[in-house]
Design a protein around this motif. Structure first.
Motif, short mmCIF file in Angstrom:
data_model
loop_
_atom_site.label_atom_id
_atom_site.label_comp_id
_atom_site.label_asym_id
_atom_site.label_seq_id
_atom_site.Cartn_x
_atom_site.Cartn_y
_atom_site.Cartn_z
N LEU A 118 0.79 -0.96 0.10
CA LEU A 118 0.25 -0.22 -0.13
C LEU A 118 0.84 0.91 0.22
CD1 LEU A 118 -2.49 -0.81 2.50
CD2 LEU A 118 -2.29 -1.79 0.41
N ALA A 119 0.72 1.89 -0.67
CA ALA A 119 1.96 3.24 -0.96
C ALA A 119 1.42 4.25 -1.73
CB ALA A 119 2.96 2.52 -2.00
N GLY A 120 1.91 5.23 -1.37
CA GLY A 120 2.04 6.71 -1.95
C GLY A 120 0.47 7.90 -1.16
N SER A 121 0.28 8.80 -0.91
CA SER A 121 -1.23 9.29 -0.65
C SER A 121 -1.91 9.04 -0.98
CB SER A 121 0.11 10.99 -1.15
OG SER A 121 -1.27 11.09 -2.29
N LEU A 122 -2.74 10.01 0.03
CA LEU A 122 -3.95 8.83 -0.39
C LEU A 122 -4.57 10.32 -1.20
CD1 LEU A 122 -4.75 7.71 3.40
CD2 LEU A 122 -4.54 6.67 1.14
N PRO A 123 -6.36 10.26 -1.77
CA PRO A 123 -6.39 10.89 -2.54
C PRO A 123 -7.29 11.80 -1.56
CG PRO A 123 -8.04 8.77 -3.13
CD PRO A 123 -6.31 8.36 -2.44
N PRO A 124 -8.29 12.85 -1.83
CA PRO A 124 -9.21 13.37 -0.85
C PRO A 124 -10.67 12.91 -0.99
CG PRO A 124 -7.99 14.94 -3.06
CD PRO A 124 -7.40 13.93 -3.16
N GLY A 125 -10.92 12.75 0.10
CA GLY A 125 -12.25 12.27 0.42
C GLY A 125 -12.39 11.32 1.32
N PRO A 126 -11.54 9.83 1.16
CA PRO A 126 -11.64 8.59 2.30
C PRO A 126 -11.40 8.71 4.05
CG PRO A 126 -9.63 7.91 0.51
CD PRO A 126 -10.68 9.40 0.26
N GLY A 127 -10.76 9.91 3.87
CA GLY A 127 -9.71 10.20 4.60
C GLY A 127 -8.29 8.95 5.02
N ASP A 128 -7.82 9.55 6.04
CA ASP A 128 -6.88 9.13 6.50
C ASP A 128 -6.47 7.68 6.84
OD1 ASP A 128 -6.08 11.63 5.75
OD2 ASP A 128 -5.76 12.34 8.16
N ASP A 129 -7.70 6.98 7.11
CA ASP A 129 -7.67 5.79 7.43
C ASP A 129 -7.52 4.69 6.94
OD1 ASP A 129 -7.21 3.85 9.79
OD2 ASP A 129 -8.94 3.24 10.20
N VAL A 145 -7.82 -12.09 5.26
CA VAL A 145 -7.41 -12.94 3.77
C VAL A 145 -5.51 -13.65 4.23
CG1 VAL A 145 -8.91 -12.51 2.78
CG2 VAL A 145 -7.08 -11.19 2.82
N ARG A 146 -5.14 -13.47 5.43
CA ARG A 146 -3.73 -13.90 5.06
C ARG A 146 -2.83 -13.57 4.64
NH1 ARG A 146 -3.65 -17.51 9.22
NH2 ARG A 146 -5.99 -18.30 10.02
N VAL A 147 -2.81 -11.76 3.66
CA VAL A 147 -1.76 -11.22 3.29
C VAL A 147 -0.77 -10.69 4.11
CG1 VAL A 147 -1.39 -10.13 1.22
CG2 VAL A 147 -3.00 -12.01 0.94
N ARG A 148 0.13 -10.55 3.83
CA ARG A 148 1.72 -9.43 4.72
C ARG A 148 1.70 -8.44 3.51
NH1 ARG A 148 7.03 -11.45 5.79
NH2 ARG A 148 6.69 -10.86 8.11
N VAL A 149 1.25 -7.34 4.82
CA VAL A 149 0.89 -5.58 4.26
C VAL A 149 2.24 -5.34 4.50
CG1 VAL A 149 -0.10 -4.05 4.15
CG2 VAL A 149 -1.46 -6.40 4.30
N ALA A 150 3.05 -4.71 3.46
CA ALA A 150 3.83 -3.45 3.49
C ALA A 150 2.88 -1.99 3.65
CB ALA A 150 5.41 -3.02 2.66
N VAL A 151 3.40 -1.02 3.98
CA VAL A 151 3.12 0.27 3.83
C VAL A 151 4.13 1.14 3.55
CG1 VAL A 151 1.93 2.35 4.46
CG2 VAL A 151 1.17 -0.51 5.00
N ASP A 152 4.01 2.01 2.20
CA ASP A 152 4.85 3.05 2.41
C ASP A 152 4.12 4.52 2.06
OD1 ASP A 152 6.78 5.64 1.67
OD2 ASP A 152 7.95 3.46 -0.16
N THR A 153 4.10 4.91 3.17
CA THR A 153 3.42 6.27 3.05
C THR A 153 3.65 7.51 4.16
OG1 THR A 153 1.06 7.33 2.84
CG2 THR A 153 1.61 5.99 4.63
N SER A 154 3.39 8.56 4.25
CA SER A 154 3.96 9.71 5.35
C SER A 154 2.87 10.43 5.63
CB SER A 154 4.23 10.69 4.43
OG SER A 154 3.65 10.99 3.34
N GLY A 155 2.55 11.64 6.86
CA GLY A 155 1.93 12.53 7.11
C GLY A 155 0.45 11.76 8.21
N PRO A 156 -0.20 11.79 8.12
CA PRO A 156 -1.86 11.91 8.97
C PRO A 156 -1.86 10.33 8.71
CG PRO A 156 -2.15 14.08 8.18
CD PRO A 156 -1.14 13.42 7.65
#
Length: 317
Positions: free
Chosen positions: A135-146, A158-169
């Protein structure tokens, strides 16, 4: 199989100029357009090095269709477009000969609550048979920071490992959902722990603090100072091979791709990450490196890092 998710993709327009001067008229010497967004860059890097990848990409308007067309042609990359309303954004990067990059990023189209729900469903459908989701990058306006937190919870179910690369809130919120890996740069990690990070020791301590909060692995990039990985196997610092920088756009994304392709654990994965990140920095625009671009022999690893080493710059490799 690795799945990447880019909630706010872009058309990346890279212009080369001799020297950027505020308020002046510039004539670009070259222009390049690529499909952009951090998750897309990770997908492109993986596919260029023979790793099977699926890219979940919201696409909006004519720009979105153009972006989708730019991603076709690689046998290793499966695109899972999700049509949404609005118009996919464009990001502008201005490169100078010494590798200095100035970026102007548009906010992107507003994502409705319905489209956010559809994105979660599309991601779960795409991860059948996958071992990692990015899951990577900024979020678009609208859906919220979560939104990333929702995705982490759904993927763990569903037992998938998750890597996250984002910033800020978005980074602050997703940490409570305990992704398996996060990849901040120095300034993003400093923001996450609420203090300045000036040495390699500071990086290790901050990454350890995130691990104590339930994050299994922290890959912290530090530009010319390389990167640190802290996980259950220990802590390592690595320095990248010597290169002539041309563009930093997408280099951190290539680093994350290399880490996952290298097994996502321990020093071998860190060495791969550093080789991929440095190779991307040596390429123009947001091009992703292939096997012939990698200098694995030039990477230097330290299992017991020099914790007093002062960081030169707080920017992403």
């Amino acid at each position: 199989m690795i799945v990447t998710v880019t909630p706010n993709p872009s058309l990346d327009v890279t212009l080369a100029v001799e020297r950027l001067e505020r308020g002046a008229v510039h004539r670009a010497t070259t222009r390049q357009v690529d499909a952009g967004g951090k998750g897309i860059n990770v997908a492109r890097a993986l596919a260029a090095n023979g790793v099977e990848v699926r890219a979940v990409v919201p696409v909006a308007g004519n720009a979105g269709r153009h972006l989708e067309s730019l991603l076709t042609g690689s046998p290793r990359l499966q695109v899972r477009p999700l049509p949404v309303s609005g118009e996919t954004r464009s990001n502008i990067a201005i490169n100078e000969p010494d590798g200095t990059t100035t970026k102007v990023n548009e906010p992107g189209p507003r994502m409705s609550a319905r489209d956010a729900d559809r994105l979660v469903d599309a991601v779960i459908a795409a991860t059948v048979g996958a071992r990692w989701a990015v899951l990577a990058g900024s979020l678009p306006p609208g859906p919220g920071d979560d939104l990333y937190g929702r995705l982490v919870d759904a993927l763990h179910e569903v037992r998938v490992r998750v890597a996250v690369d984002t910033s800020g809130p978005a980074l602050q919120r997703v940490l409570a959902h305990r992704p398996d890996l996060v990849k901040p740069n120095v300034s993003e990690l400093a923001e996450a722990v609420g203090r300045d990070l000036r040495t390699v020791g500071d990086l290790v301590a901050a990454a350890t603090e995130l691990r104590d909060g339930g994050i299994d692995g922290v890959l912290a990039s530090a530009g010319p100072d390389g990167a640190v990985i802290v996980n259950g196997a220990g802590a390592w610092h690595g320095a990248p091979p010597s290169i002539t920088p041309r563009s930093t756009v997408g280099a951190g994304d290539a680093m994350l791709a290399g880490y996952l392709a290298g097994g996502a654990h321990g020093p071998r994965a860190l060495a791969e990450a550093l080789a991929w990140g440095a190779a991307a920095t040596a390429l123009p625009g947001s091009r992703m490196p292939g096997p012939d671009d990698l200098d694995r022999a030039g990477v230097r690893l330290h299992e017991h890092p020099d914790l007093d080493h002062v960081l030169e710059e707080a920017r992403s490799l």
